[in-house]
Design an enzyme around this catalytic site. Sequence first.
Site, short mmCIF file in Angstrom:
data_model
loop_
_atom_site.label_atom_id
_atom_site.label_comp_id
_atom_site.label_asym_id
_atom_site.label_seq_id
_atom_site.Cartn_x
_atom_site.Cartn_y
_atom_site.Cartn_z
N HIS A 76 5.00 14.24 7.98
CA HIS A 76 5.07 15.39 7.91
C HIS A 76 4.70 16.44 8.37
O HIS A 76 3.30 16.90 9.44
CB HIS A 76 4.17 15.45 5.96
CG HIS A 76 4.71 14.86 5.07
ND1 HIS A 76 5.31 14.06 4.94
CD2 HIS A 76 4.07 14.50 3.97
CE1 HIS A 76 5.60 13.03 3.69
NE2 HIS A 76 4.21 14.44 3.49
N CYS B 180 -0.96 13.17 0.70
CA CYS B 180 -0.43 13.43 1.99
C CYS B 180 -0.21 14.62 2.73
O CYS B 180 -0.75 14.95 4.33
CB CYS B 180 1.02 12.75 2.82
SG CYS B 180 1.84 13.15 0.86
P1 NAP Z 1 6.83 1.58 -2.93
O1 NAP Z 1 6.49 1.49 -1.69
O2 NAP Z 1 7.74 2.26 -4.11
O3 NAP Z 1 5.94 0.93 -3.64
C1 NAP Z 1 5.61 1.26 -4.88
C2 NAP Z 1 4.28 -0.48 -4.90
O4 NAP Z 1 3.65 -0.46 -6.27
C3 NAP Z 1 4.29 -1.87 -4.08
O5 NAP Z 1 3.99 -2.67 -4.15
C4 NAP Z 1 5.49 -2.51 -5.94
O6 NAP Z 1 5.35 -4.22 -6.29
C5 NAP Z 1 4.12 -1.51 -6.74
N1 NAP Z 1 4.17 -1.80 -8.36
C6 NAP Z 1 4.66 -1.07 -8.70
N2 NAP Z 1 5.14 -1.51 -9.56
C7 NAP Z 1 4.30 -2.52 -10.64
C8 NAP Z 1 3.11 -2.83 -11.66
N3 NAP Z 1 4.29 -2.40 -12.61
N4 NAP Z 1 2.66 -3.67 -11.54
C9 NAP Z 1 2.16 -3.74 -10.16
N5 NAP Z 1 2.88 -3.75 -9.20
C10 NAP Z 1 3.84 -2.10 -9.43
O7 NAP Z 1 5.53 3.43 -3.00
P2 NAP Z 1 4.51 3.67 -2.08
O8 NAP Z 1 5.48 5.22 -1.30
O9 NAP Z 1 4.14 2.83 -1.26
O10 NAP Z 1 3.68 4.44 -2.96
C11 NAP Z 1 2.50 3.81 -3.73
C12 NAP Z 1 1.72 4.51 -4.13
O11 NAP Z 1 0.46 4.97 -3.25
C13 NAP Z 1 2.14 5.85 -5.29
O12 NAP Z 1 0.84 5.74 -6.50
C14 NAP Z 1 2.15 6.63 -4.84
O13 NAP Z 1 1.86 8.04 -5.21
C15 NAP Z 1 0.88 6.67 -3.43
N6 NAP Z 1 1.51 7.35 -2.78
C16 NAP Z 1 -0.08 8.23 -1.85
C17 NAP Z 1 0.16 9.08 -1.29
C18 NAP Z 1 -0.89 10.16 -0.93
O14 NAP Z 1 -0.30 11.28 -0.32
N7 NAP Z 1 -1.97 9.47 -0.31
C19 NAP Z 1 1.23 9.21 -0.05
C20 NAP Z 1 2.43 7.78 -0.92
C21 NAP Z 1 1.68 7.53 -1.62
P3 NAP Z 1 7.21 -5.00 -6.52
O15 NAP Z 1 7.32 -4.52 -4.57
O16 NAP Z 1 6.00 -5.70 -6.54
O17 NAP Z 1 7.55 -3.72 -6.40
N1 12T Z 2 5.82 12.82 -5.25
O1 12T Z 2 0.30 11.43 -3.55
O2 12T Z 2 6.90 12.22 -3.11
O3 12T Z 2 0.77 12.21 -5.35
O4 12T Z 2 5.97 12.60 -1.55
C1 12T Z 2 2.78 11.41 -2.49
C2 12T Z 2 3.96 12.15 -2.21
C3 12T Z 2 3.05 12.12 -4.70
C4 12T Z 2 0.58 11.42 -4.23
C5 12T Z 2 6.23 12.11 -2.32
C6 12T Z 2 4.63 12.54 -4.63
C7 12T Z 2 2.41 11.71 -3.69
C8 12T Z 2 5.08 12.13 -2.73
#
Ligand code: NAP
Ligand code: 12T
Length: 355
Positions: free
Chosen positions: A261, A132
């Site tokens: 951010h 992000c």
């Molecule tokens: P979050 O709100 O904690 O959501 C996590 C998601 O992953 C939920 O749908 C969860 O399902 C699922 N999950 C967790 N463990 C799992 C498993 N064992 N099998 C299947 N599904 C599972 O987190 P988020 O903020 O959405 O972030 C999710 C991902 O996106 C992370 O990999 C993070 O690094 C990435 N991300 C990227 C950016 C970016 O910079 N592009 C920004 C933010 C996040 P349940 O509800 O069933 O637990």
């Molecule tokens: N730890 O996509 O904590 O690599 O804000 C994005 C956001 C990892 C990522 C965070 C993180 C990622 C965070």
Amino acid sequence: MSRQFSVAVAGATGAVGQTMIRVLEERDFPVGEIRFLASERSEGKELTFKGRKVVVRKLDHDSFEGVDIALFSAGGQRSLDYAPSAARSGAVVVDNSSAWRMDPDVPLVVPEVNPHAVAGYRKKGIIANPNCSTIQMVVALKPLYDYARIKRIVVSTYQAVSGTGQKAIKELEEEALAWADRIRGGEKAGTDEAYGYAGEYEYRAYPHQIAFNCLPHIDVFLDNGYTKEEMKMVNETRKIMEDPDIQVSATAVRVPVFFSHSEAVNVAFEKDVTPEKARELLGRAPGVRVVDDPSANVYPLALDAEGQDHTLVGRIRKDISQPNGLDFWVVADNIRKGAATNAVQIAELLIREYL
Ligand code: NAP
Ligand code: 12T
């Protein structure tokens, strides 16, 4: 009728997944079938897509039969474990985690910056969505880079808790509500008892209280003293800009903001870029809005960026400490442009140009 695509969202119940679903709806992505996948904790839960109920299924290796596009945001380990299965089933994966970003056979794409890189999806069937903090910075830097090349970037970030996911959003809420309760209950403002938890609370998302605090710590610490989040900004910027010589030093800080951010960016160019020139270039750059009238108290704010897809740039000024330098302030919604919207834009590019 034009072609429709079968789309799977892995991590559909998460902060990014939920927004990805709303963005697919808003942008009227040509979805034929939709599949929502998450952990077994969410199995059977009902979500909606365009007014229809969709039951969440457990993410598994056989979840992707017949899927054209798989949008992953279920954590890096799930991306490592399941993205290859999805690709083997014939889906193109757009992955939000950091797991595949630096793989030379996986393109790392910001549609406003390096759309041509999408073609590399053919190697592994995976396209990575950048971090992000990197996305919003390169959206703002690209038009300036094309004009004057960049030698060095020094950036400090002010990152929202939503980047950590839903449990961190809840944690900031709970800490703020507990503070309000203590103040209403008669604790004196300004005392440790009013502002801090003094050990009575178990921190879950962060190692310290985040309400009314700033944590210079995002992701894990590395041997060189930087955090992994800071090094993502170094390495991802070079890969997306296709310039391994850009020097980057980053400090990533978590602040008590829910969404968006903010970043203080200092850039040294190879030739002079006046603030007027920068405003002109940024004024016609895709995905950017110049918000820069300090005398009227107008500059990019996290609360203004929240819920929309532009990268806001302001406080543009000449760096008085070096030749060919500029300073500015960049703000974008980390869950939308920083994650969900960028991923859906990549999918749009893919279906328009390649599928
Ligand atoms: P979050 O709100 O904690 O959501 C996590 C998601 O992953 C939920 O749908 C969860 O399902 C699922 N999950 C967790 N463990 C799992 C498993 N064992 N099998 C299947 N599904 C599972 O987190 P988020 O903020 O959405 O972030 C999710 C991902 O996106 C992370 O990999 C993070 O690094 C990435 N991300 C990227 C950016 C970016 O910079 N592009 C920004 C933010 C996040 P349940 O509800 O069933 O637990
Ligand atoms: N730890 O996509 O904590 O690599 O804000 C994005 C956001 C990892 C990522 C965070 C993180 C990622 C965070």
